[in-house]
Design a protein around this motif. Structure first.
Motif, PDB file in Angstrom:
ATOM      1  N   VAL A   1       0.826  -1.209   0.000  1.00  0.00           N
ATOM      2  CA  VAL A   1       0.000   0.000   0.000  1.00  0.00           C
ATOM      3  C   VAL A   1       0.861   1.261   0.000  1.00  0.00           C
ATOM      4  O   VAL A   1       0.643   2.181  -0.798  1.00  0.00           O
ATOM      5  N   VAL A   2       1.863   1.296   0.883  1.00  0.00           N
ATOM      6  CA  VAL A   2       2.676   2.501   1.012  1.00  0.00           C
ATOM      7  C   VAL A   2       3.699   2.602  -0.120  1.00  0.00           C
ATOM      8  O   VAL A   2       3.846   3.657  -0.755  1.00  0.00           O
ATOM      9  N   PHE A   3       4.406   1.503  -0.400  1.00  0.00           N
ATOM     10  CA  PHE A   3       5.473   1.532  -1.399  1.00  0.00           C
ATOM     11  C   PHE A   3       5.089   0.900  -2.729  1.00  0.00           C
ATOM     12  O   PHE A   3       5.923   0.777  -3.629  1.00  0.00           O
ATOM     13  N   SER A   4       3.837   0.475  -2.861  1.00  0.00           N
ATOM     14  CA  SER A   4       3.284  -0.043  -4.132  1.00  0.00           C
ATOM     15  C   SER A   4       4.098  -1.202  -4.707  1.00  0.00           C
ATOM     16  O   SER A   4       4.394  -1.240  -5.896  1.00  0.00           O
ATOM     17  N   SER A   5       4.470  -2.154  -3.860  1.00  0.00           N
ATOM     18  CA  SER A   5       5.179  -3.338  -4.340  1.00  0.00           C
ATOM     19  C   SER A   5       4.202  -4.250  -5.068  1.00  0.00           C
ATOM     20  O   SER A   5       3.063  -4.425  -4.654  1.00  0.00           O
ATOM     21  N   ARG A   6       4.644  -4.846  -6.181  1.00  0.00           N
ATOM     22  CA  ARG A   6       3.797  -5.733  -6.974  1.00  0.00           C
ATOM     23  C   ARG A   6       4.409  -7.133  -7.071  1.00  0.00           C
ATOM     24  O   ARG A   6       4.207  -7.843  -8.029  1.00  0.00           O
ATOM     25  N   GLU A   7       5.143  -7.525  -6.057  1.00  0.00           N
ATOM     26  CA  GLU A   7       5.748  -8.849  -6.033  1.00  0.00           C
ATOM     27  C   GLU A   7       4.664  -9.925  -5.995  1.00  0.00           C
ATOM     28  O   GLU A   7       3.707  -9.836  -5.215  1.00  0.00           O
ATOM     29  N   GLN A   8       4.793 -10.941  -6.836  1.00  0.00           N
ATOM     30  CA  GLN A   8       3.806 -12.017  -6.884  1.00  0.00           C
ATOM     31  C   GLN A   8       3.812 -12.811  -5.570  1.00  0.00           C
ATOM     32  O   GLN A   8       4.857 -13.068  -4.997  1.00  0.00           O
ATOM     33  N   PHE A   9       2.611 -13.156  -5.093  1.00  0.00           N
ATOM     34  CA  PHE A   9       2.436 -13.900  -3.835  1.00  0.00           C
ATOM     35  C   PHE A   9       3.114 -13.174  -2.672  1.00  0.00           C
ATOM     36  O   PHE A   9       3.769 -13.794  -1.832  1.00  0.00           O
ATOM     37  N   PHE A  10       2.955 -11.868  -2.627  1.00  0.00           N
ATOM     38  CA  PHE A  10       3.736 -11.063  -1.683  1.00  0.00           C
ATOM     39  C   PHE A  10       3.523 -11.432  -0.214  1.00  0.00           C
ATOM     40  O   PHE A  10       4.506 -11.472   0.554  1.00  0.00           O
ATOM     41  N   PRO A  11       2.294 -11.696   0.257  1.00  0.00           N
ATOM     42  CA  PRO A  11       2.139 -12.073   1.676  1.00  0.00           C
ATOM     43  C   PRO A  11       2.978 -13.301   2.049  1.00  0.00           C
ATOM     44  O   PRO A  11       3.600 -13.336   3.114  1.00  0.00           O
ATOM     45  N   ILE A  12       3.020 -14.305   1.169  1.00  0.00           N
ATOM     46  CA  ILE A  12       3.824 -15.493   1.450  1.00  0.00           C
ATOM     47  C   ILE A  12       5.309 -15.148   1.326  1.00  0.00           C
ATOM     48  O   ILE A  12       6.144 -15.655   2.079  1.00  0.00           O
ATOM     49  N   PHE A  13       5.628 -14.317   0.360  1.00  0.00           N
ATOM     50  CA  PHE A  13       6.996 -13.832   0.149  1.00  0.00           C
ATOM     51  C   PHE A  13       7.547 -13.242   1.442  1.00  0.00           C
ATOM     52  O   PHE A  13       8.662 -13.563   1.877  1.00  0.00           O
ATOM     53  N   VAL A  14       6.756 -12.369   2.079  1.00  0.00           N
ATOM     54  CA  VAL A  14       7.172 -11.735   3.330  1.00  0.00           C
ATOM     55  C   VAL A  14       7.223 -12.752   4.463  1.00  0.00           C
ATOM     56  O   VAL A  14       8.144 -12.747   5.291  1.00  0.00           O
ATOM     57  N   PHE A  15       6.234 -13.640   4.493  1.00  0.00           N
ATOM     58  CA  PHE A  15       6.137 -14.615   5.577  1.00  0.00           C
ATOM     59  C   PHE A  15       7.357 -15.537   5.616  1.00  0.00           C
ATOM     60  O   PHE A  15       7.886 -15.839   6.691  1.00  0.00           O
ATOM     61  N   ILE A  16       7.801 -15.987   4.460  1.00  0.00           N
ATOM     62  CA  ILE A  16       8.995 -16.844   4.396  1.00  0.00           C
ATOM     63  C   ILE A  16      10.213 -16.081   4.917  1.00  0.00           C
ATOM     64  O   ILE A  16      11.017 -16.611   5.693  1.00  0.00           O
ATOM     65  N   GLY A  17      10.354 -14.832   4.479  1.00  0.00           N
ATOM     66  CA  GLY A  17      11.483 -14.024   4.929  1.00  0.00           C
ATOM     67  C   GLY A  17      11.481 -13.798   6.429  1.00  0.00           C
ATOM     68  O   GLY A  17      12.506 -13.966   7.097  1.00  0.00           O
ATOM     69  N   LEU A  18      10.310 -13.454   6.986  1.00  0.00           N
ATOM     70  CA  LEU A  18      10.212 -13.218   8.424  1.00  0.00           C
ATOM     71  C   LEU A  18      10.473 -14.484   9.229  1.00  0.00           C
ATOM     72  O   LEU A  18      11.098 -14.442  10.290  1.00  0.00           O
ATOM     73  N   THR A  19       9.991 -15.613   8.717  1.00  0.00           N
ATOM     74  CA  THR A  19      10.159 -16.886   9.414  1.00  0.00           C
ATOM     75  C   THR A  19      11.628 -17.246   9.564  1.00  0.00           C
ATOM     76  O   THR A  19      12.111 -17.551  10.665  1.00  0.00           O
TER      77      THR A  19
END
Length: 259
Positions: free
Chosen positions: A53-71
């Motif tokens: 929303v803030v930085f307008s990222s359009r990475e595919q499957f972004f919620p999972i993308f972030v979740f893997i990184g945080l994990t």
């Protein structure tokens, strides 16, 4: 080998200690063990909102993308930063009973490894919800996680050793790990957002950047990681682990005197 024999000898203590810590963490919580699920999910939602929303990222499957990184980052960060003061935190045990000091690190790895396993189960659930295509490349996650474990163990042992003698090491490592956090691509793609050749340098100099990128690639985007870098970081982790264990065995008798 002394390391293997000691690990077998103290395994029951390590396992029971990790189990007790997990129980104590949620003993006074109304939601109990549900916090182990809610904590990473809430962080995923926050970073997803900021990036999309803030930085307008359009990475595919972004919620999972972030979740893997945080994990994966949470596992590495908590153990490394916690290892700096781990001897002082366990002074009651260390000063009275002999325990190989790396056992304290292994115990923390079991605690946080259990939480990481729960998070990866959630990752697979999210992959089904988002209909992520699953291919044989997903099996690369096994060596990737193993390398993460070995590197974390080696680095944490070094932090344990130097943390006994250097009072301000925790403050220094907090800054270093925060810098490493932003350079590991937790909420952005290093390959897509960082121009060449800097993206390649980040992967070659920062093991977390390589492991996070590789985990996302094999799980979400049907991409095989660089076998050359897998072998390199695997060898690096084994080398650091070997050296750190030797250091702990050599100096562990002096820790009680310092603390």
């Amino acid at each position: 080998m002394k390391f293997v024999n000691d690990l077998k000898r103290y395994w029951d203590y390590t396992r029971q200690s990790a189990k007790a810590e997990l129980k104590s963490e949620v003993a006074s919580s109304y939601l109990n063990w549900l916090w182990w699920i809610l904590d990473p999910l809430l962080f995923m939602m926050v970073y997803t909102f900021i990036a999309q929303v803030v930085f307008s990222s359009r990475e595919q499957f972004f919620p999972i993308f972030v979740f893997i990184g945080l994990t994966m980052w949470s596992f590495f960060n908590k153990i490394v930063i916690g290892s700096v003061k781990i001897v002082r935190s366990n002074s009651a045990i260390v000063s009275k009973v002999y325990v190989p000091k790396y056992i304290l690190v292994v115990q923390k790895m079991l605690v946080n490894g259990f939480k990481m396993a729960i998070s990866f189960i959630l990752v697979f659930v999210l992959m089904l919800i988002f209909r992520v295509p699953i291919t044989w490349n997903i099996l690369y996650i096994i060596p990737i996680v193993l390398i993460l474990l070995v590197i974390t163990f080696g680095v944490s042992n070094l932090m344990l050793h130097f943390g006994v003698f250097v009072e301000d090491l925790r403050n220094v490592m907090t800054v270093v790990l925060k810098l490493m956090f932003y350079m590991s691509g937790i909420f952005y793609s290093i390959t897509n957002r960082v121009p060449a050749p800097y993206n390649e340098w980040m992967m070659q100099l920062n093991p977390m950047a390589f492991l996070l990128t590789s985990a996302r690639g094999c799980m979400l985007y049907n991409q095989a990681p660089s076998v050359k870098l897998l072998l390199f970081w695997g060898a690096f982790g084994l080398f650091v682990s070997f050296v750190s264990v030797k250091i702990l065995y050599k100096y562990e008798n002096s820790y009680v005197k310092v603390i």
